[in-house]
Design an enzyme around this catalytic site. Structure first.
Site, PDB file in Angstrom:
ATOM      1  NE  ARG A  64      10.318  58.651 -58.722  1.00  0.00           N
ATOM      2  CZ  ARG A  64       9.780  58.600 -59.248  1.00  0.00           C
ATOM      3  NH1 ARG A  64       9.046  57.454 -59.961  1.00  0.00           N
ATOM      4  NH2 ARG A  64       9.646  59.817 -60.276  1.00  0.00           N
ATOM      5  CG  HIS A  68       8.986  60.175 -54.110  1.00  0.00           C
ATOM      6  ND1 HIS A  68       8.069  59.774 -55.569  1.00  0.00           N
ATOM      7  CD2 HIS A  68       9.955  60.322 -55.318  1.00  0.00           C
ATOM      8  CE1 HIS A  68       8.524  60.730 -56.356  1.00  0.00           C
ATOM      9  NE2 HIS A  68      10.159  60.510 -56.602  1.00  0.00           N
ATOM     10  N   GLY A  74       8.777  63.985 -44.320  1.00  0.00           N
ATOM     11  CA  GLY A  74       9.268  63.329 -43.717  1.00  0.00           C
ATOM     12  C   GLY A  74       9.370  61.855 -43.771  1.00  0.00           C
ATOM     13  CG  ASN A  95       2.462  60.011 -59.312  1.00  0.00           C
ATOM     14  OD1 ASN A  95       2.568  59.734 -60.302  1.00  0.00           O
ATOM     15  ND2 ASN A  95       1.159  59.574 -58.196  1.00  0.00           N
ATOM     16  CG  HIS A 193      18.735  58.527 -60.698  1.00  0.00           C
ATOM     17  ND1 HIS A 193      17.958  59.781 -61.424  1.00  0.00           N
ATOM     18  CD2 HIS A 193      17.612  58.084 -59.914  1.00  0.00           C
ATOM     19  CE1 HIS A 193      17.825  60.290 -60.736  1.00  0.00           C
ATOM     20  NE2 HIS A 193      17.160  59.313 -60.328  1.00  0.00           N
TER      21      HIS A 193
END
Ligand code: HEM
Ligand SMILES: *[C@@H]1O[C@H](CO)[C@@H](O)[C@H](O)[C@H]1NC(C)=O
Ligand SMILES: *[C@@H]1O[C@H](CO)[C@@H](O)[C@H](O)[C@H]1NC(C)=O
Ligand SMILES: CC(=O)N[C@H]1CO[C@H](CO)[C@@H](O)[C@@H]1O
Length: 325
Positions: A64, A68, A74, A95, A193
């Site tokens: 994850r 992010h 980028g 977050n 997921h």
């Protein structure tokens, strides 16, 4: 004749160049550190495997973290930076539960020992993510490297660039397109997921008061909603739910089975059934003819890893991933 020979030898020379250094348009290539730090990938892999032996759940937050990083400014390692005033990406609401930063620090420290100032933090994150997925029985892939690290992190950019779990399919497609990713990448990467957890507050609306009439989300299987209500009371702010119950430690195609049964945890998971193309991908993965997900995932991760990269002389190679040099 001479001109033809010349053209031909130029052509052959070009072919050889391409074979030696298949650099993509962004200046990334698989094996960027083969000469400058030959053990880089091995060192990264061993560190991750060590960390995951101690904490098998670490793979999900690491994966994850890469998502992010890439969606905000980028893939430039900006998610790892810390500001004294806490106005950094790490401190943005989405977050929630990002963790594993110590693992990145450890890999980076080992690499600095082997070849100081060579391997960027953004590449560490890209390599670590691949190794974490492979360690969870996912398929490995060739990671393009050669990214350099950015010098900027900004709390508001995290809020405006990351999709939210309440997003509908139109909004998801638009947000991925803005990063150069298509519908196929969206549905494939959503398969991330298949591992990890999500927290109750993010789905309470789906369970209790979806349209303000004390109802639940019609796109959520009512039996599944009832089971989730047992785990998440209306005021629950802390409970973590397995996104792919029973299979949360295995990187496999079972996410798509859940989504097809209207058991995806978030509205953004359920939304994949609202577009013809993404829906057909979901349904294809659960056919007996066999899933292509594991192979597709590597391809889309490479695509995601190209978002807004800094290469060549741009940016820097950070010494410490938490701070600019
Ligand atoms: C399509 C848009 C996406 C949305 C709206 C979304 C949203 C979320 C949310 C809300 C969580 C739960 C956070 C928590 O409660 O702690 C989560 C977890 C997670 N997401 Fe996504 N996500 C998306 C795409 C992705 C992509 C592209 C990847 C990687 C390829 C990814 C990988 C993960 C992983 C592995 C977790 C579990 C983290 C853990 O267990 O700590 N997600 N996501
Ligand atoms: C999808 O979400 C966007 C942004 O929140 C919104 O403007 C749009 O009306 C929604 N579309 C549908 C079909 O609900
Ligand atoms: C559900 O939402 C409506 C409209 O926002 C509100 O009036 C009502 O009090 C809510 N019901 C519960 C049980 O929270
Ligand atoms: C791990 C981490 O940095 N969490 C922060 C996420 O953002 C919230 C504010 O939105 C902070 O309170 C957390 O400390």
């Amino acid at each position: 004749m001479a001109a033809l020979a010349m053209a031909l030898s130029c052509f052959i020379f070009l072919q050889i160049l391409l074979l030696i250094a298949p650099t993509n348009a962004q200046g990334l290539k698989v094996g960027f550190y083969d000469k400058t730090c030959p053990k880089a990938e091995l060192i990264a892999k061993n560190s991750v495997l060590d960390a995951m032996k101690k904490d098998p759940k670490l793979g999900a937050p690491l994966l994850r973290m890469f998502f992010h990083d890439c969606f905000v400014r980028g893939c430039d390692g900006s998610v790892l930076l810390e500001l004294k005033n806490k106005q950094d990406e790490k401190n943005a609401a989405p977050n929630l539960s990002l963790r594993g930063f110590e693992t990145i620090d450890n890999v980076k420290a080992a690499l600095e020992k082997e070849c100081p100032g060579v391997v960027s933090c953004s590449d560490v994150l890209a390599l670590v993510t691949r190794d974490a997925v492979a360690a969870l029985y996912g398929q490995s892939w060739g990671v393009e490297t050669g990214r350099r690290d950015g010098k900027v992190t900004n709390i508001n950019e995290a809020l405006s660039n990351l999709p939210t779990p309440g997003d509908n399919i139109t909004s998801l497609i638009t947000q991925f397109q803005a990063k150069g990713l298509d519908k196929n990448d969206l549905v494939v990467l959503s398969g991330g997921h298949t591992i990890g957890h999500g927290h109750c507050p993010l789905i309470l609306n789906r369970l209790y008061n979806f349209t303000g009439k004390g109802d639940s989300d019609p796109n959520l299987d009512p039996n599944y909603a009832a089971a989730l209500r047992k785990k998440c009371k209306p005021t629950d702010t802390t409970t973590a739910l397995e996104m792919d119950p029973g299979s949360f430690k295995t990187f496999d195609e079972s996410y798509f089975k859940l989504v097809s049964q209207r058991r995806g945890l978030f509205q953004s998971d359920a939304a994949l059934l609202d577009n013809q193309e993404t829906k057909s991908y979901v349904l294809k993965q659960i056919k007996s003819s066999g899933s292509t997900f594991l192979k597709d995932f590597g391809v889309s991760m490479v695509n995601m890893g190209r978002i807004g990269v800094l290469t060549g002389q741009a940016g820097e190679v950070r010494k410490n991933c938490r701070n600019v040099n």
